[in-house]
Design an enzyme around this catalytic site. Structure first.
Site, PDB file in Angstrom:
ATOM      1  N   GLY A  35      -3.101  -7.301   0.143  1.00  0.00           N
ATOM      2  CA  GLY A  35      -4.041  -6.769  -0.727  1.00  0.00           C
ATOM      3  C   GLY A  35      -4.399  -7.772  -1.836  1.00  0.00           C
ATOM      4  O   GLY A  35      -3.917  -8.700  -2.107  1.00  0.00           O
ATOM      5  N   GLY A  37      -6.406  -7.482  -6.151  1.00  0.00           N
ATOM      6  CA  GLY A  37      -6.861  -6.783  -7.097  1.00  0.00           C
ATOM      7  C   GLY A  37      -7.039  -7.762  -8.432  1.00  0.00           C
ATOM      8  O   GLY A  37      -6.982  -8.991  -8.304  1.00  0.00           O
ATOM      9  N   VAL A  42      -1.483 -10.221  -2.896  1.00  0.00           N
ATOM     10  CA  VAL A  42      -0.220 -10.142  -2.183  1.00  0.00           C
ATOM     11  C   VAL A  42      -0.454 -10.678  -0.763  1.00  0.00           C
ATOM     12  O   VAL A  42      -1.687 -10.330   0.092  1.00  0.00           O
ATOM     13  CB  VAL A  42       0.049  -8.821  -2.174  1.00  0.00           C
ATOM     14  CG1 VAL A  42       1.682  -8.705  -1.283  1.00  0.00           C
ATOM     15  CG2 VAL A  42       0.381  -8.326  -3.639  1.00  0.00           C
ATOM     16  N   ASP A 149       0.014   3.892 -13.501  1.00  0.00           N
ATOM     17  CA  ASP A 149      -1.045   3.307 -12.605  1.00  0.00           C
ATOM     18  C   ASP A 149      -0.590   3.833 -11.158  1.00  0.00           C
ATOM     19  O   ASP A 149      -0.943   3.259 -10.122  1.00  0.00           O
ATOM     20  CB  ASP A 149      -1.029   1.675 -12.386  1.00  0.00           C
ATOM     21  CG  ASP A 149      -2.225   1.252 -11.904  1.00  0.00           C
ATOM     22  OD1 ASP A 149      -3.214   2.095 -12.115  1.00  0.00           O
ATOM     23  OD2 ASP A 149      -2.616   0.184 -11.490  1.00  0.00           O
TER      24      ASP A 149
END
Length: 381
Positions: A35, A37, A42, A149
């Protein structure tokens, strides 16, 4: 400030003095991207000597302060002891371009991957996830931390049936009571109290509005607020809705969003969750009893607005769950652990359950909610 938040600060200062420099390729076989962002990325990796699979989280040094990196690492390492929180593995280091730490790898993706568009997921599966998230958030809150979050992309799966999930990504975590600039962003996960900052310099809409010039933005002053656990409660309510329906209850939590206004009118008419399940007694068939008293002879069903359209598919039990967590008044909003009392019963009306079962049969396989990815970020990392 709690003992845990004080200890976290001390640990960050100590770790900063002993963070080693090394090359990732010397110690790990990096397999694939898991992933990415605004924080970085990651990667799934295997430790060369131990053979242990783990997730390496990379933070670019040019956009990440050492303190923020160490706060997330030490929080995950020492305070995320709940089984439904992602824990760091005691490995943190730096390279010329990145700060990196290792954490537990969730090999089955995240919650976003298993929520089918406009369909959601099985109700019992949803309740399993809610139960675990209630525990994870309650653990953080008990230590004096607020996640801030909670969304599908940050709930990681340890198996394909969601029997074990882990809440992760602690880059937004703050201590309860900390003063931060309020930030409004166009999302159902944004709390209603954040709208006071909708047009200020920190809001996403202001930053990306091409009509406003720099001089106009500078005139907008920041709104400073206290970090409170009620932020996580709101997000848990919205996330639960998304899991059950494969959509969101509204596009954004704003005073000019029609869907949210419908909910707000219903909430105010219902008198809030203080009335509990008595408010949601289902109408009896026929006769004058349809307008019978519900609470102490004071309130009648005909005095209330109908259930907000987007919540009509839910049972009275689910109504009470949502009204507790999605209270527009932050000080009266239910706590995550309060949601546990609504588990075990049916949340979807029978007709809705049948419809969703038919939809699942038509489109088996994994899906994602198209409008759920929040690409805007919040600019706090």
């Amino acid at each position: 400030m709690t003992a845990a938040t004080k200890l976290l600060d001390e640990m960050c200062h100590l770790t900063a003095q002993s963070l080693p420099a090394m090359e990732t390729s010397e110690h790990f076989n990096v397999l694939k991207l898991l992933g990415e962002g605004s924080y970085g990325k990651v990667m799934l990796a295997v430790h060369k000597k131990r053979g242990t699979p783990m997730a390496l989280k990379f933070f670019p040094r040019e956009s990440t302060s050492l303190l923020s990196f160490l706060r997330e690492y030490n929080l995950s390492l020492s305070f995320c002891t709940h089984p439904s929180l992602t824990r760091a593995m005691g490995i943190a280091y730096s390279t010329p371009s990145h700060y990196i730490f290792a954490q537990q790898a969730s090999l089955f993706g995240d919650l976003f991957d298993v929520i089918m568009p406009e369909v959601g997921m099985e109700e019992d599966c949803c309740q399993r996830v809610v139960s675990q998230l209630c525990g994870a958030l309650s653990h953080l809150h008990s230590l004096g931390f607020v996640h801030r979050d909670l969304k599908p992309e940050n709930v990681f799966l340890c198996d394909s049936a969601c029997r074990w999930v882990k809440l992760g990504d602690f880059g937004m975590v703050k201590a309860k009571g900390a003063r931060v600039p309020e930030v409004w962003y166009s999302s159902p996960y944004c709390t209603p109290e954040a709208e006071i900052a909708r047009d200020n310099e920190d809001s996403w809409s202001s930053i990306n509005d091409g009509v406003k010039n720099d001089a106009e933005l500078k005139k907008k002053s920041r709104v400073w607020v206290s970090v409170e656990p009620s932020t996580d409660s709101w997000a848990l309510g919205v996330l639960t809705y998304a899991m059950l329906t494969g959509s969101h209850p509204w596009d954004e939590t704003a005073s000019d969003c029609r869907a949210y206004l419908k909910y707000q009118e219903w909430f105010e008419s219902a008198g809030g969750p203080d009335d509990e399940l008595d408010v949601w007694v289902e109408p009896q068939e026929g006769g004058a009893e349809d307008d019978s008293d519900v609470i102490g002879g004071d309130l009648r069903k005909k005095d209330r607005l109908p259930v907000a359209p987007q919540f009509a598919c839910f049972t009275p039990l689910a109504h009470s769950f949502f009204l507790s967590l999605l209270d527009p008044r932050p000080r009266l909003r239910g706590r995550p652990e309060d949601g546990l009392s609504y588990l075990g019963g049916e949340w979807l009306m029978e007709r809705e359950r049948v419809r969703l079962d038919e939809e699942r049969k038509k489109s088996r396989g994994k899906g994602a909610i198209g409008n759920m990815k929040e690409k805007e970020g919040r600019g706090e990392r």
